[in-house]
Design an enzyme around this catalytic site. Structure first.
Site, PDB file in Angstrom:
ATOM      1  CE1 TYR A 187      60.451  37.330  84.027  1.00  0.00           C
ATOM      2  CE2 TYR A 187      60.266  37.371  81.629  1.00  0.00           C
ATOM      3  CZ  TYR A 187      59.731  37.064  82.863  1.00  0.00           C
ATOM      4  OH  TYR A 187      58.493  36.493  82.933  1.00  0.00           O
ATOM      5  CG  ASP A 244      52.783  39.535  82.180  1.00  0.00           C
ATOM      6  OD1 ASP A 244      53.463  40.529  82.458  1.00  0.00           O
ATOM      7  OD2 ASP A 244      52.839  38.465  82.816  1.00  0.00           O
TER       8      ASP A 244
END
Length: 469
Positions: A406, A151
């Site tokens: 997401y 990330d």
């Protein structure tokens, strides 16, 4: 009449006619100039500020004008003065959601130079919608794409394109960021961009293309923000940020920003226990957010933000059909509107919901265990009645045999009401597809509709065997 008298008479008449013609030409010229400047005037704004008037279109005759009825008056059009958005219109009443956009980024990466991304979202200025994502500093068919499951690296940047345009090599890199949020206040874009060391990250606030303010990590544990749009009302924008444990106590704060400058910071208050990755929407005159509890609850936290006095309250979505993943089976899941349900609270996934009177519209993965499939529906009484489970208007967005990820909300102001839209991240590659070394995504976008609609499934669609390793 003798010849001399004739000459004098003719001369006098000629002089009189010439004088009259001369005076007429002066009158025509004066009229033309007067009309020209009247056309040129702009109505000043209410605060009596001077507004420059820039010419947009000027039409001219290409020959000299003699007679008034042949004159084309030059007209200069004054541009409209930009105003702050206030989102005061009511929320649109909808029956469900209709397809709006799909960028097919991963499929296109099989034969083109497309950025490796994750954490996408959508936000709109008053005239156009844009898609954002956090790039990994590489295209997919590039050895640097190896390991992009991670990330937070210093090469990640916030990308911005018109909605529907994949992130090609010409895409603008707005800022350096491995966590972000963006919103338009009616006059300019605000970007909140977080980057740096996990233990000492920096959030930069970029307004109208310029760095205006910044704030450093306050808990030295991965300062992070929404990964979807912030919200601006009457020139003040608000964004939710968290610093601290991803599976324990963390320090969440709500920042208020005006033209890029932080003007106030409010701590989280209310009964929410853990806040991450909020999906926020305007609820005039205030802002409401539905977030991710990555610690205790698979029911989603709600934050109510009062823009007038910067006060904060929080709780949880009342619906017993909970929105996070992983979660318990619908028959056994619970929510009491106030507390986390202590049902498979960790880890979680970014998602959204919004109130509709006493009801709630929401989206979630179809699988209760993994980020696969995606569905939307309305829960009767789901905003006000604890543990309500009456589901209507269900739609499949991505079938259960395909990966999702997401999801988040964005708002679009129409002529008479404010519509709610959502996007779904369609993750491909690692960790689920180990044939390749990269992790990336495409998106699909739907918006609320008051009309009828059909059925379907809109997965990413890339054949992993066709993709670069």
């Amino acid at each position: 009449m003798n010849p001399n008298q004739k000459i004098i008479t003719i001369g006098s008449v000629s002089l009189t006619i010439a004088t009259v013609c001369f005076l007429m030409q002066i009158a025509i010229l004066a009229t033309t100039v007067t009309l020209h400047f009247k056309q040129n005037e702009c109505n000043p704004p209410a605060n009596n500020q001077v507004v420059p008037c820039e010419p947009i279109i000027i039409e001219r005759n290409i020959t000299e004008i003699v007679y008034l009825n042949n004159i084309t008056i030059e007209k200069e059009v004054c541009p409209e003065v930009a105003e702050y958005r206030n989102w005061s219109k009511p929320q649109c009443q909808i029956t469900g959601f209709a397809p709006f956009s799909k960028d097919n980024s991963v499929r296109l990466s099989a034969g083109g130079d497309i950025w490796v991304t994750r954490e996408p979202y959508v936000s709109c200025d008053p005239g156009k919608c844009y898609q954002f994502a956090l790039g990994q500093g590489t295209t997919l068919d590039n050895k640097h794409s190896n390991g992009t499951i991670h990330d937070r690296i210093p090469h990640r940047t916030l990308l911005m394109n018109e909605l529907g345009v994949p992130f090609h090599l010409g895409t603008k890199q707005v800022c350096i960021a491995w966590s972000s949020s963006s919103c338009h206040d009616g006059k300019a874009w605000l970007h909140v961009c977080v980057t740096g060391d996990d233990r000492n990250a920096t959030a930069s606030f970029i307004y109208d293309g310029m760095l205006v303010d910044s704030i450093g990590s306050w808990s030295q544990n991965i300062l992070r923000t929404q990964e979807s749009e912030c919200v601006c009302i009457n020139g003040t924008c608000t964004v939710v940020m968290t610093d601290g444990s991803a599976s324990g106590n963390a320090d969440t704060r709500v920042l208020f920003i005006r033209e890029g400058k932080i003007i106030h910071i409010s701590p989280l208050s209310g009964s929410a226990q853990h806040i991450e990755e909020c999906s926020c929407y305007p609820r005039y005159p205030d802002v409401r957010c539905v977030c991710r509890d990555n610690w205790k609850g698979s029911n989603r936290p709600v934050i109510d933000i009062k823009m007038a006095d910067y006060s904060i309250n929080s709780g949880y979505v009342c619906s017993g059909l909970v929105g996070d993943t992983p979660r318990s089976d619908d028959s056994s899941s619970n929510s009491n509107c106030r507390d986390p349900n202590n049902e498979r609270g960790n880890p979680g996934v970014k998602g959204w919901a919004f109130d509709n009177g006493d009801d709630v519209w929401m989206g979630r993965t179809i699988s209760k265990d993994s980020r696969s499939g995606y569905e939307t529906f309305r829960v009767i009484g789901g905003w006000t009645t604890p543990n309500s489970k009456s589901q209507v208007n269900r739609q499949v967005i991505v079938d259960s045999n395909n990966w999702s990820g997401y999801s988040g909300i964005f708002s679009v102001e129409g002529k008479s009401c404010i519509n709610r839209c959502f996007y779904v991240e369609l993750i491909r590659g690692r960790p689920q597809e180990t044939r390749v070394w990269w992790t990336s995504n495409s998106i699909v976008v739907f918006c609320g509709t008051s009309g009828t609609y059909g059925t379907g499934s809109w997965p990413d669609g890339a054949n992993i065997n066709f993709m670069p390793i």
